[in-house]
Design a protein around this motif. Structure first.
Motif, short mmCIF file in Angstrom:
data_model
loop_
_atom_site.label_atom_id
_atom_site.label_comp_id
_atom_site.label_asym_id
_atom_site.label_seq_id
_atom_site.Cartn_x
_atom_site.Cartn_y
_atom_site.Cartn_z
N THR A 112 28.16 41.07 44.14
CA THR A 112 28.86 39.88 43.64
C THR A 112 30.22 40.27 43.08
OG1 THR A 112 28.67 37.97 42.15
CG2 THR A 112 27.83 40.04 41.32
N PHE A 113 31.09 39.31 42.98
CA PHE A 113 32.34 39.47 42.26
C PHE A 113 32.04 39.81 40.80
CE2 PHE A 113 35.37 37.38 39.38
CZ PHE A 113 36.56 37.97 39.77
N ILE A 114 32.87 40.66 40.20
CA ILE A 114 32.71 41.03 38.81
C ILE A 114 33.87 40.43 38.01
CG2 ILE A 114 32.62 42.92 37.15
CD1 ILE A 114 30.20 42.80 38.92
N PRO A 115 33.60 39.63 36.99
CA PRO A 115 34.70 39.07 36.20
C PRO A 115 35.40 40.17 35.41
CG PRO A 115 32.60 38.57 35.17
CD PRO A 115 32.28 39.19 36.50
N PRO A 116 36.70 40.10 35.27
CA PRO A 116 37.46 41.15 34.59
C PRO A 116 37.37 41.05 33.07
CG PRO A 116 38.95 39.43 35.32
CD PRO A 116 37.58 39.05 35.83
N TRP A 212 42.43 46.41 50.76
CA TRP A 212 43.24 46.94 49.67
C TRP A 212 44.70 46.47 49.69
CZ3 TRP A 212 39.54 48.40 46.73
CH2 TRP A 212 38.43 49.04 47.27
N THR A 213 44.98 45.38 50.40
CA THR A 213 46.34 44.86 50.42
C THR A 213 46.47 43.59 49.60
OG1 THR A 213 45.96 43.53 52.41
CG2 THR A 213 46.75 45.79 52.73
N GLY A 214 45.36 43.10 49.06
CA GLY A 214 45.44 41.93 48.21
C GLY A 214 44.92 40.66 48.82
N GLU A 215 44.49 40.71 50.08
CA GLU A 215 44.02 39.48 50.73
C GLU A 215 42.73 39.79 51.47
OE1 GLU A 215 43.81 35.57 51.81
OE2 GLU A 215 45.19 36.51 50.44
N GLN A 216 41.66 39.04 51.18
CA GLN A 216 40.45 39.16 51.95
C GLN A 216 40.50 38.19 53.13
OE1 GLN A 216 37.91 39.38 48.12
NE2 GLN A 216 36.62 40.16 49.73
N THR A 217 39.50 38.23 53.96
CA THR A 217 39.65 37.68 55.29
C THR A 217 39.39 36.19 55.44
OG1 THR A 217 37.37 38.23 55.67
CG2 THR A 217 38.99 39.83 56.35
N ILE A 218 38.40 35.65 54.75
CA ILE A 218 37.96 34.33 55.17
C ILE A 218 38.35 33.22 54.22
CG2 ILE A 218 35.68 34.41 54.10
CD1 ILE A 218 34.62 33.20 56.74
N ALA A 230 42.72 45.63 41.73
CA ALA A 230 41.97 46.02 40.54
C ALA A 230 40.57 45.42 40.54
CB ALA A 230 42.74 45.60 39.28
N LEU A 231 40.48 44.12 40.86
CA LEU A 231 39.17 43.46 40.89
C LEU A 231 38.28 44.03 41.98
CD1 LEU A 231 40.30 39.77 40.27
CD2 LEU A 231 39.28 41.35 38.62
N ALA A 232 38.87 44.31 43.13
CA ALA A 232 38.08 44.86 44.24
C ALA A 232 37.58 46.26 43.92
CB ALA A 232 38.92 44.87 45.51
N LEU A 254 47.48 52.04 43.98
CA LEU A 254 47.62 50.60 44.14
C LEU A 254 47.95 49.85 42.86
CD1 LEU A 254 44.57 50.03 46.51
CD2 LEU A 254 46.97 50.07 47.17
N ILE A 255 47.53 50.37 41.74
CA ILE A 255 47.71 49.64 40.49
C ILE A 255 48.83 50.32 39.70
CG2 ILE A 255 46.59 48.75 38.42
CD1 ILE A 255 43.91 49.08 39.88
N VAL A 256 50.02 49.81 39.85
CA VAL A 256 51.19 50.38 39.19
C VAL A 256 51.12 50.07 37.70
CG1 VAL A 256 53.70 50.40 39.09
CG2 VAL A 256 52.52 50.06 41.29
N PRO A 257 51.21 51.09 36.84
CA PRO A 257 51.14 50.83 35.40
C PRO A 257 52.24 49.87 34.95
CG PRO A 257 50.99 53.19 35.87
CD PRO A 257 51.38 52.51 37.15
N SER A 258 51.90 49.05 33.99
CA SER A 258 52.88 48.11 33.45
C SER A 258 53.97 48.84 32.70
CB SER A 258 52.17 47.11 32.53
OG SER A 258 53.13 46.30 31.88
N GLY A 259 55.20 48.34 32.81
CA GLY A 259 56.30 48.91 32.06
C GLY A 259 56.40 48.36 30.65
N ASP A 260 55.50 47.47 30.29
CA ASP A 260 55.50 46.85 28.97
C ASP A 260 54.59 47.68 28.04
OD1 ASP A 260 54.96 45.31 26.73
OD2 ASP A 260 54.97 43.42 27.84
#
Length: 286
Positions: A112-116, A212-218, A230-232, A254-260
């Motif tokens: 299942t999807f995992i909530p962040p 891993w590009t940010g878009e799933q298929t269906i 990150a969620l995947a 894939l997950i670039v650290p925030s500059g903040d």
């Protein structure tokens, strides 16, 4: 035969069909699973649906497949064609059926999807560490199954033979009302309303092939690439065959650290809460 298996696949998705069938052959499941031709788009002519055409097709595919198995007398394992199997998939399903665990549920998902949410991630990590233990042989694992809360996703689930009619009724009603939600949101809604009894096996004995590009298929549910990755990655980390070192390396890319600086600080705090082994010995601020 304790259950029947199907994978949903569009006629135009030949590469996905080949990938699923290769996995079925690898795990000795070719004689147990059959292809179900997915519904493309909105052939039912639903007027002004609240979801994208691909999501309508997904809903109709699951509904049609389940309708065909009402009264068949077998539990049904339904998969979508982006599923990733493991050597634990079939034994887990057979254990669920033989033990009678399936009798407590209408639908049991295998991932299942995992909530962040930091506390949810920490709870699942602690459970994962308890349920997946090293076995005597190198690289082998001894698996203990638990059931956790289902959130979203329809990549793989077991439908109780005595409950398929109830699931069909929920989906049929949704179609009649104009298909306003994707199929997994409908199932989640029915679970929250206690119309359906739904759970998810844990650790996950299947996963989703993610590009891993940010878009799933269906589904076409778009998120920014970093959030999606990150969620995947979090979701895949609870797969029984997860390679944490590889997933960590992917996260670094894939997950670039925030500059903040404030955002980085909050990320560190969340990481602390997600680790069930983290020390609670902090200075007294009173």
């Amino acid at each position: 035969m304790s259950y029947a298996g199907f994978y949903i696949n569009l006629d135009r998705s030949a590469a996905r069909r080949a990938a699923v069938e290769a996995q079925l052959a690898k795990f000795g499941l070719s004689d147990r699973y059959h292809r179900f031709a997915a519904v493309e788009g909105n052939p039912a002519g639903i007027i002004n649906p609240g979801i994208a055409p691909g999501e309508v097709g997904c809903l109709l595919s699951h509904l049609t497949l389940l309708k065909q198995n009402v009264g068949a007398g077998l539990h049904v394992h339904v998969m979508e064609d982006d599923v990733l199997l493991s050597r634990h998939t079939r034994p887990a399903i057979e254990t669920v059926i033989a033990s009678g665990l399936i009798d407590d549920y209408d639908l049991l998902f295998t991932e299942t999807f995992i909530p962040p949410l930091a506390r949810e991630l920490g709870r699942l990590k602690a459970l994962y560490d308890r349920q997946v233990a090293s076995a005597p042989g190198p690289g082998e694992r001894r698996l203990n199954l638990a059931v956790v809360e289902y959130f979203h996703a329809t990549s793989s689930y077991i439908a109780n033979k005595n409950a398929i009619g109830r699931v069909v009724a929920v989906l049929d009603r949704a179609v009649a009302e104009g298909a306003k939600m994707p199929v997994d949101f409908l199932i989640r809604d029915a679970y929250l309303k206690q119309t359906l009894k739904v759970g998810c096996l844990f650790p996950f004995v299947t996963a989703v092939q993610f590009d891993w590009t940010g878009e799933q298929t269906i589904t076409g549910r778009r998120r920014d690439a970093r959030t999606a990755a990150a969620l995947a990655l979090a979701r895949r980390s609870f797969f029984v065959d997860a390679n944490i070192a590889e997933l960590s390396a992917l996260a670094d890319k894939l997950i670039v650290p925030s500059g903040d600086p404030h955002a980085r600080l909050l990320g560190q705090v969340l990481a602390l809460h997600a680790d069930p082994r983290a020390s609670t010995n902090v200075p007294d601020q009173s």
